[in-house]
Every structure is written in structure tokens, then in C-alpha cells.
Scaffold this motif. Structure first.
Motif, PDB file in Angstrom:
ATOM      1  N   ASN A 372       0.735  -1.192   0.074  1.00  0.00           N
ATOM      2  CA  ASN A 372       0.128  -0.024  -0.063  1.00  0.00           C
ATOM      3  C   ASN A 372       0.655   1.285   0.014  1.00  0.00           C
ATOM      4  O   ASN A 372       0.397   2.249  -0.377  1.00  0.00           O
ATOM      5  N   TYR A 373       2.038   1.059   0.559  1.00  0.00           N
ATOM      6  CA  TYR A 373       2.825   2.166   0.530  1.00  0.00           C
ATOM      7  C   TYR A 373       3.286   2.797  -0.700  1.00  0.00           C
ATOM      8  O   TYR A 373       3.422   3.882  -1.135  1.00  0.00           O
ATOM      9  N   TYR A 374       3.311   1.754  -1.793  1.00  0.00           N
ATOM     10  CA  TYR A 374       3.836   2.206  -3.041  1.00  0.00           C
ATOM     11  C   TYR A 374       2.392   2.691  -4.037  1.00  0.00           C
ATOM     12  O   TYR A 374       2.317   3.555  -4.849  1.00  0.00           O
ATOM     13  N   VAL A 375       1.170   1.833  -3.680  1.00  0.00           N
ATOM     14  CA  VAL A 375       0.001   2.350  -4.233  1.00  0.00           C
ATOM     15  C   VAL A 375      -0.424   3.777  -3.933  1.00  0.00           C
ATOM     16  O   VAL A 375      -0.773   4.278  -4.679  1.00  0.00           O
ATOM     17  N   ASP A 376      -0.130   4.044  -2.626  1.00  0.00           N
ATOM     18  CA  ASP A 376      -0.490   5.438  -2.210  1.00  0.00           C
ATOM     19  C   ASP A 376       0.425   6.312  -3.475  1.00  0.00           C
ATOM     20  O   ASP A 376       0.123   7.568  -3.528  1.00  0.00           O
ATOM     21  N   LEU A 377       1.636   6.099  -3.385  1.00  0.00           N
ATOM     22  CA  LEU A 377       2.775   6.933  -4.360  1.00  0.00           C
ATOM     23  C   LEU A 377       1.854   7.250  -5.772  1.00  0.00           C
ATOM     24  O   LEU A 377       2.015   8.426  -6.248  1.00  0.00           O
ATOM     25  N   GLY A 378       1.028   6.357  -6.208  1.00  0.00           N
ATOM     26  CA  GLY A 378       0.171   6.660  -7.457  1.00  0.00           C
ATOM     27  C   GLY A 378      -0.921   7.417  -7.140  1.00  0.00           C
ATOM     28  O   GLY A 378      -1.700   8.543  -7.867  1.00  0.00           O
ATOM     29  N   ASP A 379      -1.753   7.014  -6.258  1.00  0.00           N
ATOM     30  CA  ASP A 379      -3.087   7.460  -5.662  1.00  0.00           C
ATOM     31  C   ASP A 379      -3.043   8.924  -5.309  1.00  0.00           C
ATOM     32  O   ASP A 379      -3.952   9.791  -5.487  1.00  0.00           O
ATOM     33  N   SER A 380      -2.104   9.005  -4.664  1.00  0.00           N
ATOM     34  CA  SER A 380      -1.942  10.307  -3.732  1.00  0.00           C
ATOM     35  C   SER A 380      -0.589  11.201  -4.034  1.00  0.00           C
ATOM     36  O   SER A 380       0.437  10.936  -3.493  1.00  0.00           O
ATOM     37  N   PRO A 381      -0.257  11.648  -5.466  1.00  0.00           N
ATOM     38  CA  PRO A 381       0.991  11.913  -5.906  1.00  0.00           C
ATOM     39  C   PRO A 381       1.686  13.318  -5.044  1.00  0.00           C
ATOM     40  O   PRO A 381       2.568  13.499  -4.701  1.00  0.00           O
ATOM     41  N   SER A 382       0.720  14.112  -4.111  1.00  0.00           N
ATOM     42  CA  SER A 382       1.082  15.125  -3.475  1.00  0.00           C
ATOM     43  C   SER A 382       1.884  14.505  -2.280  1.00  0.00           C
ATOM     44  O   SER A 382       2.641  15.445  -1.566  1.00  0.00           O
ATOM     45  N   THR A 383       1.720  13.278  -1.819  1.00  0.00           N
ATOM     46  CA  THR A 383       2.342  12.941  -0.618  1.00  0.00           C
ATOM     47  C   THR A 383       3.709  12.367  -1.004  1.00  0.00           C
ATOM     48  O   THR A 383       4.335  11.958   0.082  1.00  0.00           O
ATOM     49  N   THR A 384       4.086  12.231  -2.181  1.00  0.00           N
ATOM     50  CA  THR A 384       5.283  11.630  -2.613  1.00  0.00           C
ATOM     51  C   THR A 384       6.451  12.626  -1.976  1.00  0.00           C
ATOM     52  O   THR A 384       7.326  11.929  -1.430  1.00  0.00           O
ATOM     53  N   SER A 385       6.403  13.723  -2.168  1.00  0.00           N
ATOM     54  CA  SER A 385       7.542  14.777  -1.337  1.00  0.00           C
ATOM     55  C   SER A 385       7.357  14.709   0.034  1.00  0.00           C
ATOM     56  O   SER A 385       8.485  14.602   0.614  1.00  0.00           O
ATOM     57  N   ARG A 386       6.244  14.185   0.720  1.00  0.00           N
ATOM     58  CA  ARG A 386       6.454  14.107   2.149  1.00  0.00           C
ATOM     59  C   ARG A 386       7.137  12.972   2.526  1.00  0.00           C
ATOM     60  O   ARG A 386       7.805  12.832   3.651  1.00  0.00           O
ATOM     61  N   LYS A 387       6.611  11.871   1.952  1.00  0.00           N
ATOM     62  CA  LYS A 387       7.337  10.512   2.102  1.00  0.00           C
ATOM     63  C   LYS A 387       8.948  10.614   1.738  1.00  0.00           C
ATOM     64  O   LYS A 387       9.569  10.032   2.419  1.00  0.00           O
ATOM     65  N   GLU A 388       9.251  11.342   0.632  1.00  0.00           N
ATOM     66  CA  GLU A 388      10.742  11.544   0.613  1.00  0.00           C
ATOM     67  C   GLU A 388      11.346  12.373   1.722  1.00  0.00           C
ATOM     68  O   GLU A 388      12.457  11.918   2.310  1.00  0.00           O
ATOM     69  N   MET A 389      10.590  13.229   2.174  1.00  0.00           N
ATOM     70  CA  MET A 389      11.055  13.899   3.334  1.00  0.00           C
ATOM     71  C   MET A 389      11.321  13.116   4.441  1.00  0.00           C
ATOM     72  O   MET A 389      12.359  13.066   5.316  1.00  0.00           O
ATOM     73  N   TYR A 390      10.152  12.103   4.707  1.00  0.00           N
ATOM     74  CA  TYR A 390      10.147  11.406   5.969  1.00  0.00           C
ATOM     75  C   TYR A 390      11.740  10.327   5.849  1.00  0.00           C
ATOM     76  O   TYR A 390      12.530  10.192   6.799  1.00  0.00           O
ATOM     77  N   LEU A 391      11.655   9.937   4.581  1.00  0.00           N
ATOM     78  CA  LEU A 391      12.869   8.898   4.510  1.00  0.00           C
ATOM     79  C   LEU A 391      14.259   9.676   4.329  1.00  0.00           C
ATOM     80  O   LEU A 391      15.210   9.054   4.880  1.00  0.00           O
ATOM     81  N   SER A 392      14.184  10.929   3.835  1.00  0.00           N
ATOM     82  CA  SER A 392      15.442  11.744   4.139  1.00  0.00           C
ATOM     83  C   SER A 392      16.065  12.176   5.662  1.00  0.00           C
ATOM     84  O   SER A 392      17.107  11.838   6.030  1.00  0.00           O
TER      85      SER A 392
END
Length: 439
Positions: A372-392
Motif C-alpha cells: 500500500n505504501y507504493y500504491v499511495d504513491l500513485g493514488d496520492s502524488p502530493s504525498t510523494t514529497s512528504r514521504k521523501e522528506m520522511y525517508l531523508s
């Protein structure tokens, strides 16, 4: 005078009489204003009308008596009286008309002046009201523009910062990570202090009286907790049924068997902590120094020996810190049921109620295993930058962990290098190191 002339005279008199009667009627019907200065005093419209009536009656009487003879002698007087009456009536009527006209004109100009004042006030008020309405219009436009901007910003923010399961998981783990990190650091420091007290024969420690006391304490723990009765051909020197058999010699089970070492396990009375202590002895070969008599510390030989013992304790602390850090990372922290629930959702059966720093970090990594983590990347593109920030942020934290462990390893290499130099140069410390080798 002939009859025909008399008839013509009578007809003319009749016309004059009719005119007089009309003027008299108008005089009677007209209002009675005040007399002007030019008017004859004592003569009123009523009196004039009476005179006209009297003269008319006298004229008709004379005419009736002598129809052939015109009353020529009476006509001038009648005409004069009638003209006077008509003149007075006309003057009175004109005066009344003038007075009425002027009064109406005065009233008109008064009304016109008031109307102009009212119109001026209304025009001035309309100009001010127009300015107010324009200002209100501009203010309304600005408010509408600001509201639209705020709504657009809010909508963009909601899209960009839309809560997601991944964000909640990161936040949940971060809530406990700071506390467990402090617990890990405290355990690492505490283990170093405990072993320094043992190595330097501190009062009350297991090695206060030297190696013999330390070995005896370790043997007692071995027999009661860690001895496996099946070893040594069934002659291990201990009864069967120890719950932590071989836990002191199996790092793969005691330390790395799970993400959190169960030091808070009440069923074993916290004996997992003792198992990790024994592992430190077995991994590093840590030994207690032999105590020296108080009086002997005054000799230079004993002082040199004491200095060598402290150098040895220092080197062993550097080596032991490598193990202390691993154990500290896996020391239980505060209760974190949310972290346990997250790990169980990923299929982890042995998730701890009090996860360690290592287990919380592992729970963050396990989130990446969820499809679901990767499914959300497509369903909610706006959250991609936030996830990138978390991982950073998570990478930065792990970088500091790597730097910390690298520094510990570097210290161990420094100790090894120092010992190699001492051995090659024949330093006195090499004799001591041959007696207390670092393993």
C-alpha cells in the motif's frame, strides 16, 4: 330725434348696461383687498354697485315714461358713475391679482430655494454615498480575492499535506524513537561504567577481590541460569531445566535473535540482562585486575602496575563499547502499543510491548514492505514529497548511527595499532599485555 334713432340709442344703452352689469358682477365676486393710497376713500364696491343699480333704475324709468325721448341728460352721469365703478373694480381686481401673483411668486421662489438646497444636499450625499459604495465594492473585491487565495492555499495544503497511513506510521514511530534513543545511550554508558568498576576492583563489584572472585560469581550464574545439562556428554555440572541454557554463549540467540532483548521478561526475573553481561565477558575476554595492598601503592613498581592496569581497562572499555552499543540499541524502552500493532500488521509475531531503538527503526523499514505504501504513491502524488522528506530524515538519523559506530570501530583499530607498536618496540606495556591479552 326719430324713433329709429331712439332705438339705436336704446340698443347702445343696452350694451353699455350689460357691460356695467358684468363689471358689477365681477366686482361682487372678487375678493376685497385693502385700499390703495390712490383710491377714493369712502367708496367701496358695494356702494358703487348700489349707485349703478340706482342709475339703471332711473334710466329705465325715464325711458319708460318717455320712450320717444332719450334720457340724454342722465347718460353722462350714469356713464361717469359706471366708469368710476368699473375703474375701481378693475383696480381692485388688478391689485388682488398682483397681490396673489406676487405672493405665489414669493412662495414659488421660497419653495424653489428649499428645493435647490434639498437637491444640493441630495447630490452631495449621493456623491459621498457613491464614494462609499465604490470603497465598499473595492473592499468586497479585496475580501473576495483574499478569500479565494486563502481557499486556494487551503485546498493546495490539504492536497499536499493530506494525512496518509505512511505519514501516521512515521509520526507514530518518531513519537517513541527519542525516548528509546536516550534509553539506548544510557544503557551503553552504564555497561561501560559497570565493567570499569569490575576491572578496577571497585568495592562491591564482582571483581573487588580480583580474578578469583569474578570467576566464582560467573560460575554461580552459569550453574543456575545458563548451564546446558546435555553438554559435555551429559556431565556439564548442572541440573537440567535451566530456562536460559547457553544464552551466555549464543549471541545469535541472545542479542540478534529478536529486535529487542527481553530484559523486562518477568518470567526469567530479568536474567536476560545477566546473559548479555556474560556474553560481554566471553566476547571481549574482559578480566578483573588483581588488587594491590594499600601499603604497596607507595612503591614505584606497584604504581607502574596500577597504571598498566588502568591502561588495560581503558583499552578493554574501547573494545567493550562495540558490544555495549549493540546491546544498548536492543534494550527495551517505554511501552509503545502502536509500534507493536504496526509490526503485527506486517506479520511480525514476536513484536515487543516495550520496543527498543533497534525495533522502532526496524518498524520504519518494514513500512516499505507494505504494498500500500507504493500504491499511495500513485493514488496520492502530493504525498510523494512528504514521504521523501520522511525517508531523508530517517536516513540522516541512520547516518549519525553509522558515524557513532564507525568512531567506536576506529577507536578499536587505534588500540590494536597501539598494541602492535608497543610489541614491536619492546615497551613495558607489552609484558602486561602478554599477561592480559586483548581477545
Amino acid at each position: 330725434m326719430t324713433l329709429k334713432d331712439n332705438m339705436k340709442s336704446a340698443g347702445a344703452k343696452g350694451g353699455i348696461f350689460a357691460a356695467f352689469m358684468l363689471l358689477a358682477f365681477l366686482s361682487f365676486m372678487a375678493p376685497k383687498p385693502a385700499l390703495a393710497q390712490c383710491e377714493v376713500p369712502g367708496v367701496t364696491l358695494g356702494a358703487a354697485a348700489g349707485i349703478v343699480a340706482s342709475n339703471t333704475a332711473s334710466l329705465y324709468a325715464n325711458y319708460s315714461a318717455t320712450p320717444q325721448v332719450a334720457p340724454v341728460g342722465l347718460l353722462p352721469a350714469a356713464w361717469t358713475a359706471t366708469l368710476i365703478i368699473a375703474q375701481k373694480a378693475l383696480i381692485i381686481a388688478l391689485k388682488a391679482f398682483e397681490t396673489t401673483l406676487f405672493n405665489r411668486l414669493r412662495k414659488f421662489w421660497d419653495d424653489y430655494l428649499q428645493a435647490m438646497k434639498d437637491q444640493t444636499a441630495e447630490l452631495n450625499g449621493s456623491l459621498a454615498d457613491g464614494t462609499r459604495q465604490l470603497n465598499s465594492l473595492f473592499d468586497t473585491g479585496n475580501m473576495t480575492s483574499n478569500q479565494r487565495l486563502a481557499q486556494t492555499t487551503e485546498m493546495t495544503s490539504k492536497k499536499q499535506y493530506l494525512p496518509t497511513d505512511a505519514g501516521c506510521r512515521f509520526d507514530t514511530a518518531a513519537n517513541y524513537m527519542a525516548t528509546t534513543t536516550r534509553t539506548s545511550r544510557a544503557m551503553t554508558t552504564g555497561l561501560g561504567d559497570d565493567y570499569n568498576r569490575i576491572g578496577l576492583n571497585e568495592k562491591g563489584a564482582d571483581g573487588a577481590k580480583g580474578k578469583a572472585q569474578l570467576e566464582r560469581a560467573r560460575w554461580d550464574r552459569y550453574q543456575t541460569l545458563f548451564c546446558d545439562s546435555t553438554t559435555n556428554g551429559g556431565k556439564a555440572g548442572c541440573p537440567a531445566g535451566n530456562p536460559l541454557a547457553n544464552a551466555h554463549v549464543t549471541p545469535s540467540k541472545t542479542i540478534f535473535g529478536r529486535e529487542t532483548i527481553p530484559m523486562d521478561d518477568a518470567t526469567n526475573g530479568g536474567n536476560w540482562k545477566l546473559a548479555t553481561n556474560e556474553l560481554i565477558y566471553n566476547i571481549t575476554g574482559y578480566e578483573a585486575s588483581e588488587p594491590s595492598a594499600k601499603d604497596s601503592l607507595e612503591s614505584s613498581v606497584t604504581q607502574d602496575k596500577r597504571a598498566e592496569q588502568r591502561a588495560y581497562a581503558t583499552q578493554m572499555d574501547v573494545v567493550g563499547s562495540l558490544v555495549y552499543g549493540v546491546i544498548g540499541d536492543r534494550t527495551p524502552g517505554p511501552a509503545a502499543p502502536e509500534v507493536k500493532a504496526l509490526r503485527q500488521k506486517e506479520g511480525i509475531a514476536d513484536a515487543s510491548d516495550h520496543p527498543s531503538d533497534r525495533e522502532i527503526r526496524q518498524s520504519v523499514v518494514e513500512q516499505l514492505w507494505d504494498p500500500n505504501y507504493y500504491v499511495d504513491l500513485g493514488d496520492s502524488p502530493s504525498t510523494t514529497s512528504r514521504k521523501e522528506m520522511y525517508l531523508s530524515a530517517y536516513n540522516l538519523m541512520l547516518l549519525y548511527k553509522v558515524i557513532d559506530k564507525t568512531e567506536r570501530i576506529a577507536n578499536a583499530f587505534a588500540v590494536t595499532t597501539s598494541n602492535i607498536l608497543d610489541r614491536d618496540q619492546g615497551d613495558k606495556r607489552s609484558d602486561h599485555m602478554s599477561k592480559n591479552p586483548i581477545r
